[in-house]
Each structure stands twice: as C-alpha cells, then as structure tokens.
Design a protein around this motif. Structure first.
Motif, PDB file in Angstrom:
ATOM      1  N   ILE A 189      25.493   7.587  14.277  1.00  0.00           N
ATOM      2  CA  ILE A 189      26.834   7.092  14.885  1.00  0.00           C
ATOM      3  C   ILE A 189      26.840   7.445  16.308  1.00  0.00           C
ATOM      4  CG2 ILE A 189      29.341   6.796  14.707  1.00  0.00           C
ATOM      5  CD1 ILE A 189      28.763   7.525  11.878  1.00  0.00           C
ATOM      6  N   HIS A 190      26.804   6.375  17.362  1.00  0.00           N
ATOM      7  CA  HIS A 190      26.701   6.837  18.817  1.00  0.00           C
ATOM      8  C   HIS A 190      27.539   5.541  19.260  1.00  0.00           C
ATOM      9  CE1 HIS A 190      25.385   8.457  22.533  1.00  0.00           C
ATOM     10  NE2 HIS A 190      24.920   7.452  22.788  1.00  0.00           N
ATOM     11  N   ARG A 191      28.590   5.877  20.111  1.00  0.00           N
ATOM     12  CA  ARG A 191      29.240   4.919  20.793  1.00  0.00           C
ATOM     13  C   ARG A 191      29.813   3.872  19.909  1.00  0.00           C
ATOM     14  NH1 ARG A 191      28.746   6.208  26.387  1.00  0.00           N
ATOM     15  NH2 ARG A 191      26.671   7.295  26.991  1.00  0.00           N
ATOM     16  N   LYS A 192      30.423   4.243  18.829  1.00  0.00           N
ATOM     17  CA  LYS A 192      30.943   3.463  17.763  1.00  0.00           C
ATOM     18  C   LYS A 192      29.970   2.365  17.295  1.00  0.00           C
ATOM     19  CE  LYS A 192      35.490   3.616  20.434  1.00  0.00           C
ATOM     20  NZ  LYS A 192      36.443   2.949  21.287  1.00  0.00           N
ATOM     21  N   LYS A 193      28.640   2.591  17.401  1.00  0.00           N
ATOM     22  CA  LYS A 193      27.405   1.736  16.837  1.00  0.00           C
ATOM     23  C   LYS A 193      26.766   2.668  16.048  1.00  0.00           C
ATOM     24  CE  LYS A 193      28.719  -1.870  19.204  1.00  0.00           C
ATOM     25  NZ  LYS A 193      29.494  -3.015  18.346  1.00  0.00           N
ATOM     26  N   VAL A 194      26.116   2.089  15.134  1.00  0.00           N
ATOM     27  CA  VAL A 194      25.127   2.770  14.042  1.00  0.00           C
ATOM     28  C   VAL A 194      23.642   2.300  14.248  1.00  0.00           C
ATOM     29  CG1 VAL A 194      24.703   3.157  11.727  1.00  0.00           C
ATOM     30  CG2 VAL A 194      26.993   3.522  12.466  1.00  0.00           C
ATOM     31  N   ARG A 195      22.826   3.204  14.433  1.00  0.00           N
ATOM     32  CA  ARG A 195      21.477   2.831  14.667  1.00  0.00           C
ATOM     33  C   ARG A 195      20.500   3.693  13.823  1.00  0.00           C
ATOM     34  NH1 ARG A 195      18.017   2.445  20.168  1.00  0.00           N
ATOM     35  NH2 ARG A 195      16.073   2.120  19.305  1.00  0.00           N
ATOM     36  N   LYS A 196      19.606   2.879  13.165  1.00  0.00           N
ATOM     37  CA  LYS A 196      18.742   3.497  12.205  1.00  0.00           C
ATOM     38  C   LYS A 196      17.414   3.640  12.613  1.00  0.00           C
ATOM     39  CE  LYS A 196      16.761   2.997   7.334  1.00  0.00           C
ATOM     40  NZ  LYS A 196      16.788   2.154   6.297  1.00  0.00           N
ATOM     41  N   ILE A 197      16.366   4.593  12.669  1.00  0.00           N
ATOM     42  CA  ILE A 197      15.086   4.538  12.980  1.00  0.00           C
ATOM     43  C   ILE A 197      14.134   5.332  12.010  1.00  0.00           C
ATOM     44  CG2 ILE A 197      15.827   4.850  15.494  1.00  0.00           C
ATOM     45  CD1 ILE A 197      14.558   7.547  15.437  1.00  0.00           C
ATOM     46  N   THR A 198      12.948   4.977  12.143  1.00  0.00           N
ATOM     47  CA  THR A 198      12.197   5.711  11.309  1.00  0.00           C
ATOM     48  C   THR A 198      11.813   6.968  12.106  1.00  0.00           C
ATOM     49  OG1 THR A 198      11.344   3.722  10.470  1.00  0.00           O
ATOM     50  CG2 THR A 198       9.756   5.956   9.963  1.00  0.00           C
ATOM     51  N   GLY A 199      11.894   8.154  11.260  1.00  0.00           N
ATOM     52  CA  GLY A 199      11.561   9.406  11.765  1.00  0.00           C
ATOM     53  C   GLY A 199      12.875  10.389  11.845  1.00  0.00           C
ATOM     54  N   ASN A 200      12.618  11.565  12.729  1.00  0.00           N
ATOM     55  CA  ASN A 200      13.674  12.718  12.299  1.00  0.00           C
ATOM     56  C   ASN A 200      14.597  12.790  13.508  1.00  0.00           C
ATOM     57  OD1 ASN A 200      12.240  13.753  14.544  1.00  0.00           O
ATOM     58  ND2 ASN A 200      11.276  15.456  13.280  1.00  0.00           N
ATOM     59  N   THR A 201      15.214  13.744  13.850  1.00  0.00           N
ATOM     60  CA  THR A 201      16.569  13.686  14.754  1.00  0.00           C
ATOM     61  C   THR A 201      16.035  13.686  16.127  1.00  0.00           C
ATOM     62  OG1 THR A 201      16.793  16.065  14.715  1.00  0.00           O
ATOM     63  CG2 THR A 201      18.185  14.732  13.319  1.00  0.00           C
ATOM     64  N   GLU A 202      14.931  14.401  16.327  1.00  0.00           N
ATOM     65  CA  GLU A 202      14.379  14.644  17.785  1.00  0.00           C
ATOM     66  C   GLU A 202      13.875  13.051  18.049  1.00  0.00           C
ATOM     67  OE1 GLU A 202      10.581  16.916  20.101  1.00  0.00           O
ATOM     68  OE2 GLU A 202      10.775  16.994  17.787  1.00  0.00           O
ATOM     69  N   LYS A 203      13.224  12.313  17.325  1.00  0.00           N
ATOM     70  CA  LYS A 203      12.849  11.171  17.639  1.00  0.00           C
ATOM     71  C   LYS A 203      13.969  10.226  17.771  1.00  0.00           C
ATOM     72  CE  LYS A 203       9.974   7.052  16.354  1.00  0.00           C
ATOM     73  NZ  LYS A 203       9.109   6.654  15.128  1.00  0.00           N
ATOM     74  N   TYR A 204      15.174  10.274  16.903  1.00  0.00           N
ATOM     75  CA  TYR A 204      16.250   9.620  17.337  1.00  0.00           C
ATOM     76  C   TYR A 204      16.881   9.813  18.558  1.00  0.00           C
ATOM     77  CZ  TYR A 204      21.200   8.151  16.822  1.00  0.00           C
ATOM     78  OH  TYR A 204      22.472   7.915  17.136  1.00  0.00           O
ATOM     79  N   TYR A 205      17.290  11.053  19.097  1.00  0.00           N
ATOM     80  CA  TYR A 205      17.930  11.455  20.227  1.00  0.00           C
ATOM     81  C   TYR A 205      16.997  11.119  21.214  1.00  0.00           C
ATOM     82  CZ  TYR A 205      21.604  13.697  17.573  1.00  0.00           C
ATOM     83  OH  TYR A 205      22.806  13.942  16.542  1.00  0.00           O
ATOM     84  N   ALA A 206      15.829  11.187  21.397  1.00  0.00           N
ATOM     85  CA  ALA A 206      14.641  10.745  22.320  1.00  0.00           C
ATOM     86  C   ALA A 206      14.895   9.320  22.614  1.00  0.00           C
ATOM     87  CB  ALA A 206      13.431  11.050  22.145  1.00  0.00           C
ATOM     88  N   GLN A 207      14.951   8.724  21.596  1.00  0.00           N
ATOM     89  CA  GLN A 207      15.072   7.267  21.678  1.00  0.00           C
ATOM     90  C   GLN A 207      16.500   6.630  22.459  1.00  0.00           C
ATOM     91  OE1 GLN A 207      12.645   4.749  20.656  1.00  0.00           O
ATOM     92  NE2 GLN A 207      14.016   3.623  22.091  1.00  0.00           N
ATOM     93  N   ILE A 208      17.595   7.282  21.795  1.00  0.00           N
ATOM     94  CA  ILE A 208      18.982   7.219  22.350  1.00  0.00           C
ATOM     95  C   ILE A 208      18.943   7.149  23.850  1.00  0.00           C
ATOM     96  CG2 ILE A 208      21.161   7.839  22.559  1.00  0.00           C
ATOM     97  CD1 ILE A 208      20.736   6.016  20.300  1.00  0.00           C
ATOM     98  N   ALA A 209      18.286   8.415  24.325  1.00  0.00           N
ATOM     99  CA  ALA A 209      18.415   8.861  25.735  1.00  0.00           C
ATOM    100  C   ALA A 209      17.599   7.828  26.564  1.00  0.00           C
ATOM    101  CB  ALA A 209      17.639  10.175  26.011  1.00  0.00           C
ATOM    102  N   GLN A 210      16.483   7.296  26.005  1.00  0.00           N
ATOM    103  CA  GLN A 210      15.623   6.464  26.719  1.00  0.00           C
ATOM    104  C   GLN A 210      16.233   5.049  27.045  1.00  0.00           C
ATOM    105  OE1 GLN A 210      11.772   5.739  24.754  1.00  0.00           O
ATOM    106  NE2 GLN A 210      11.285   4.093  26.077  1.00  0.00           N
ATOM    107  N   ASP A 211      16.845   4.633  25.884  1.00  0.00           N
ATOM    108  CA  ASP A 211      17.448   3.419  25.806  1.00  0.00           C
ATOM    109  C   ASP A 211      18.852   3.299  26.915  1.00  0.00           C
ATOM    110  OD1 ASP A 211      15.967   2.563  23.844  1.00  0.00           O
ATOM    111  OD2 ASP A 211      17.352   2.594  22.119  1.00  0.00           O
ATOM    112  N   GLU A 212      19.510   4.508  26.815  1.00  0.00           N
ATOM    113  CA  GLU A 212      20.631   4.613  27.830  1.00  0.00           C
ATOM    114  C   GLU A 212      19.917   4.614  29.217  1.00  0.00           C
ATOM    115  OE1 GLU A 212      23.553   7.356  26.552  1.00  0.00           O
ATOM    116  OE2 GLU A 212      24.250   6.244  24.969  1.00  0.00           O
ATOM    117  N   GLU A 213      18.933   5.291  29.615  1.00  0.00           N
ATOM    118  CA  GLU A 213      18.474   5.417  30.774  1.00  0.00           C
ATOM    119  C   GLU A 213      18.140   4.054  31.234  1.00  0.00           C
ATOM    120  OE1 GLU A 213      14.696   7.526  33.198  1.00  0.00           O
ATOM    121  OE2 GLU A 213      14.959   7.892  31.156  1.00  0.00           O
ATOM    122  N   ILE A 214      17.317   3.105  30.214  1.00  0.00           N
ATOM    123  CA  ILE A 214      16.879   1.946  30.654  1.00  0.00           C
ATOM    124  C   ILE A 214      18.256   1.180  31.025  1.00  0.00           C
ATOM    125  CG2 ILE A 214      15.906   0.116  29.641  1.00  0.00           C
ATOM    126  CD1 ILE A 214      13.866   1.604  28.257  1.00  0.00           C
TER     127      ILE A 214
END
Length: 619
Positions: A189-214
């Motif tokens: 749950i991030h910025r009032k949205k919910v996102r599901k990914i395959t993998g653990n928390t490290e992969k999730y937070y890395a993906q969030i950081a990359q998406d927000e940078e883009i």
C-alpha cells in the motif's frame, strides 16, 4: 482465488486507498507492506468481513475458508490439548498428533497439554489461538504481526512451517527478514494505491523507487516540453502563415497529461544523542542472581562486563528472564545477590515494552518529550517531534489518541531528548512498522556508545550483535561472538528434534523403551526416505512450472506497461501487436496454472499416503 476490484476505503477525511485491484492466486504467500496507519489491518478486516469497503467488491469463492488469529481470548475446553483440537476439521477431529506437533513448535511443552488454557499468560493464549487456526488448514491464512507474541525459537519454527503451507497466505509483519524468507509475492500500500509484484520486499521497494524516479523525470520533461509549446504559441499566435503550426501545438498541449508532483513521504530518520565516554568498560556485572520464586531462580551467579562500544543482544524463549535481566541492569528491579556497577560517566537510556503505560494520556506528544529531560527546550522538543514524524500540529496530539506504534515513537523520542552512552532496549520493534525498524537498526548501528538489546528479530541479531547473552536449557550463558557464529557452533538445542506424542516415555522398562524408540525411528526414517525419493520429481516439476509462471507474469507486466505507453502515443499498430502478445502470454500463464494445479493435487495425494503410514506408526 480471491479477486478484489476497485476497492475504496476512507475514515472520515482520511483516504486509506483508492481503486484497489489485485488477486490472490492458488498457493501464493503474499507479504502485505505499508506504513502504520495506511490500511494493512483494515484490508485484512475487509477480507474476513469485519469491515465494509466504501465502494468496490471482493469476490470470494463459495466454501472458501479464511482463517485468522482471534484476539478475543475465550476457551471452551478444560485442557490445552482439547482446546487446540477444537480447531481441527471434522474429518480429522481425532488427530491429536497434529495439534501436539504445532503446540510444541509454538513453544508449549508436553507437560502443558493437560493444563487449563486460562493458566497461561496472554501471549501463550494467543499462541493457542494461532495453533487452532493452523490445524484448521484454511484456504487462506491471514497473519497480522504473528512475531509479536512469539519468541525466537517459535519464530524460526513457524518460518519453516509456513514455507510448506499448502494453501494461500497473507502476512503482515515488521520483521523484514521473516517476511522475505516466506513470501512468494509482495503486496504494497503506497500513495493510497495497492501494487502486487512477484518477489520479496527488497524487489518491491526497488521497483517503487525506480517507478517514482521515472515518473519524476517524465514529469519534468513534460513540464519543459509544455513551456516550449506555450512559448511557441504565444510568440507566433498572430502570424497567419504559422496558424496551422500554432493550432497543431494547441491540440498537442490539450492532449498532454498533467502530472502532479509527488508529495514527499516523510521517513523516520534519527540518531541517538551521544554523551562522550572514553573509558574501556561502561558496566560490570558481578555474580547476580534473581528469581521471583525462591526455588526457581531465573538468574544465578551471572557475570559479564560491557565495553563502551559493545552490541550485546539478549536472546531466548519467552518467560525465561530476558526482560528481568534488562530491568536489573537498569536498576528498575532490586538485585537479590551480586552487583551491577556503572562507570561514573555512564548515562543510560532505558526502553521497556511496558513503558507505554507510563505515558500520561492528558499530555500532548510535545509535552511528554519536553518533560522527559530538564535540558531540552521547546524548540529542541519540536525538532525531536519532527524527527519522530510528529511534525507541525501532530505534535499537539494527545497521548490518549495515539496508536501503539505512535506511542512507541514517543518513547524513543524521550530517549532522544537526553544524550546517552548506554542504551538498554527491550523489544523496541514490536509496535514499529518495517520502515521504522529499518531506521532504528541504522540509528543503533551508528550509535557510538554501548547497546544492550532484547530482541527476537534475527535481522537485528545478524546486523548488530557482537556478543550474546543466551537463555537456553534453564541456564544463562554469555557467548563471545556474532549470532551467525552462535548458530554455526551452538545453535538452538530444540531445532532438528521434532517433539511429538511418541517422545513421551511409554509404560515399559527402560531397556524396552530404548528398543521401541530405536525401532520406531528406523521405520520412520525408511518412510521419510521413500517419501523423499518418490515426491522429489514432482516437487522439481512444480518448481519448474512456478518459475515459468513467474517469468511469464513479469513479461505480462512489461507488456502492460508498453501498451499503456503505446496508447498514450496513439500508436494503433503497436497496440494491436502488443495485444496479441498479451493474449498469448495470458494463455500460457493459464495453462501453466492448470498444470501447476494438477501437480499439486498429485503431490497432495501421494503425500497423504505417507502421512497415513506415519500416523499408523504413532498409534
């Protein structure tokens, strides 16, 4: 499979999440992450029907059973075992061995089985409720902070238990290492949205950081492009021969998305104030003994020294004396024998689990921190409030309205108000979220003084401890080394030995008992080896199919992002091509899930035959 579509939820003016969509597929183990107060527990409550969404829908198949740990402590049976057996399915109502196995794993002893449930502490009563849920084998198991009421050996046991959980699982925990070892997917749950990914928390937070940078780079580029277009329009609007070009740019400008700047999410980021200390030793503990009952001492003739930069972690099962030892070191309990000597320059900061009750409900956050130390002024207090995420008017909130996690941050803030060189901390992570735990571990790692910490969190143990005080086998020992070194050289004595009903002494002579156990172990070993030989090929096939599904789902996620970009660009040809790829990818995923389901059914069928043979041995 559970499907959640367009879910919205608010409390008053506070919106938790908007337009939530995700699915829980067969055998997925999902870790639910997000800040405290962002809606994790609320989402759980909606899944089990205790909370209604403002809009949207949850589609749960008929006869689908959802299990969660009841916080209400009410028992109907006279013994621990009988109460645990109330959780068994009707088809297995006599399978006491299943209940015993789980109760032993959660820290109960064979002698506990005949005790009344009300004779146990609240924490152990919650463990009993957890055992009842586990033996019921629901289709979806919901666990909300299970490590808060488990000790380290029980946490390590349930970690292995959940890795073989045959159904779906959703887990909330502040213990990142515990979650990452178990989950197959992360739902955030991030910025009032919910996102599901395959993998653990490290992969999730890395993906969030990359998406927000883009997103931010795209927003800045869009703003630059808009300014260029607006400048062109304003300069050449009056030029008749450029009218078509101006009109074209007006249309382009109208089509461009307005990307709002992402609001800054404040992270808990702090450090403990340090009182300079130059001596080699800050504390000396000499032959201390203590017990609440004269015949059952918790500590006996324990001695050790604490260096000025030591990181000492106190570990062991609950109820053995870890918190008592910390209180003795903090002079919060009187010693019965021996002595604790502080260096004259030592300044101690003490954080204890029950200290939340010492906060004054009528005070504000600011007042509680302001009154904690004489040398702190109002501005310094406000700075500490901001550091603990009580910025602005949040510092004026009354203690009475705070959540458990917020009160824990107030306690940390009170310690921050005074420079120290020795920190005594009793399970400080219990009411913190994952981000706050990360901040705490960083603050402790960079603290120049000494730290003595009671914790069950293995991430903290691996990251911090250079010495250990271990409660095990009814004694207390000082271990000179890291937690990893302890696991490799000593380890937890109960691990590797599964306690069950056949471990209790039979009514026989000692010699016959030894023969019976040896024969029983031999037969069990033969069955286990045969099981491994026959089931290993099926398990390998399952692993291959799961890898194929994961690969295709990642490909599908990439295709969905590509088609969104193509849609924004209005590229019809590319949209058509990608749509075909998406259809093909989804078909492949569906086929693999069908194959996975067939393999799982085969595995369950084969495994159940071996379970029956093992049960016959137990009888």
């Amino acid at each position: 499979m559970i499907s959640i579509e367009n879910l919205d939820k608010s409390f008053g003016s506070q919106s938790l999440f908007e337009g939530v969509n995700f699915k829980i597929n067969a055998r997925e183990r999902i870790g639910l992450v997000g800040r405290n107060g962002h809606g994790k527990t609320t989402l759980f409550r909606m899944i089990i029907g205790q909370e209604e969404p403002d809009s949207g829908s949850l589609h749960i198949p008929k006869q689908y059973r959802i299990g969660h740990v009841q916080q209400h402590l009410s028992f109907s049976q006279d013994t621990l075992l009988a109460e645990g057996m109330t959780g068994l399915p009707k088809s297995e109502k006599d399978h006491a061995w299943k209940v015993e196995k789980i109760l032993f794993g959660l820290g109960f002893s064979p002698a506990d089985l005949a005790r009344h449930p009300s004779a146990f502490s609240g924490g152990y009563q919650v463990r009993l409720n957890l055992a009842k849920v586990l033996v019921s084998e629901p289709d979806l198991l919901l666990l909300d902070e299970p490590t808060n009421y488990l000790d380290i050996t029980s946490i390590r046991w349930i970690e292995q238990f959940l890795l073989t959980w045959p159904h779906e699982l959703m887990l909330i925990t502040h213990d990142r290492s515990f979650m990452d070892k178990i989950v197959t997917h992360t739902l955030g749950i991030h910025r009032k949205k919910v996102r599901k990914i395959t993998g653990n928390t490290e992969k999730y937070y890395a993906q969030i950081a990359q998406d927000e940078e883009i997103y931010e780079k795209t927003r800045l580029n869009d703003e630059k492009k808009k300014k260029e277009i607006e400048l062109f329009i304003s300069r050449f609007r009056a030029k008749a021969r450029l009218a078509n070009m101006v009109q074209s740019r007006v249309k382009t400008l109208a089509k461009m998305d307005n990307r709002n700047k992402l609001y800054r999410i404040k992270n808990l980021d702090f450090s403990f104030l340090y009182e300079p200390f130059s001596a080699k030793q800050i504390m000396n503990v000499e032959d201390i003994s203590f017990g609440y009952e004269a015949k059952r001492p918790l500590l006996q003739d324990l001695s050790f020294t604490v260096g000025g930069t030591d990181r000492i972690c106190i570990i062991g099962k609950n109820g053995k004396g870890k918190t008592t030892l910390l209180k003795l070191l903090a002079n919060a309990l009187p010693l019965q024998k021996g002595g604790v000597k502080y260096h004259p320059s030592a300044v101690c900061g003490f954080y204890e689990q029950t200290n939340i009750s010492t906060l004054v409900d009528t005070r504000t956050v600011e007042e509680e921190i302001l009154y904690s130390a004489q040398q702190v002024d109002r501005q310094a207090t406000r700075n500490i409030c901001g550091t603990m995420m009580f910025e602005g008017d949040k510092a004026l909130k009354k203690i009475s309205v705070l959540s458990g996690g917020e009160k824990s941050r107030v306690l940390l803030g009170k310690i921050l108000a005074t420079p120290t060189n020795l920190l005594l901390l009793d399970e400080p992570t219990n009411h913190l979220d994952m981000d706050a735990c990360d901040a705490l571990i960083s603050a402790l790692d960079s603290f120049p003084g000494a730290v003595i910490l009671v914790t069950h969190n293995e991430m903290f143990l691996h990251a911090l401890a250079n010495r250990l005080i271990i409660f095990q086998n009814d004694c207390v020992e000082v271990f000179e080394g890291t937690y990893q070194h302890f696991l490799e050289t000593v380890g937890w004595q109960e691990e590797g030995t599964e306690r069950s009903a056949d471990d209790s002494p039979p009514k026989d002579t000692a010699g016959q008992q030894k023969i019976n156990k040896k024969e029983l172990r031999r037969k069990r070993s033969e069955i286990v080896q045969e099981r491994a030989r026959l089931l290993r090929p099926i398990e390998k096939d399952i692993a291959k199919v799961e890898m194929l599904i994961e690969s295709e789902e990642e490909r599908l996620e990439t295709l969905n992002q590509t088609i969104m970009a193509a849609t924004q660009a209005g590229n019809g040809k590319q949209i058509a091509e990608i749509s075909q790829e998406i259809h093909s990818c989804q078909t492949t995923i569906d086929k693999n899930y069908s194959r996975l389901e067939t393999l799982m059914e085969k595995l369950d069928s084969e495994a159940s035959q071996f379970e029956t043979r093992l049960q016959e041995l137990d009888v």
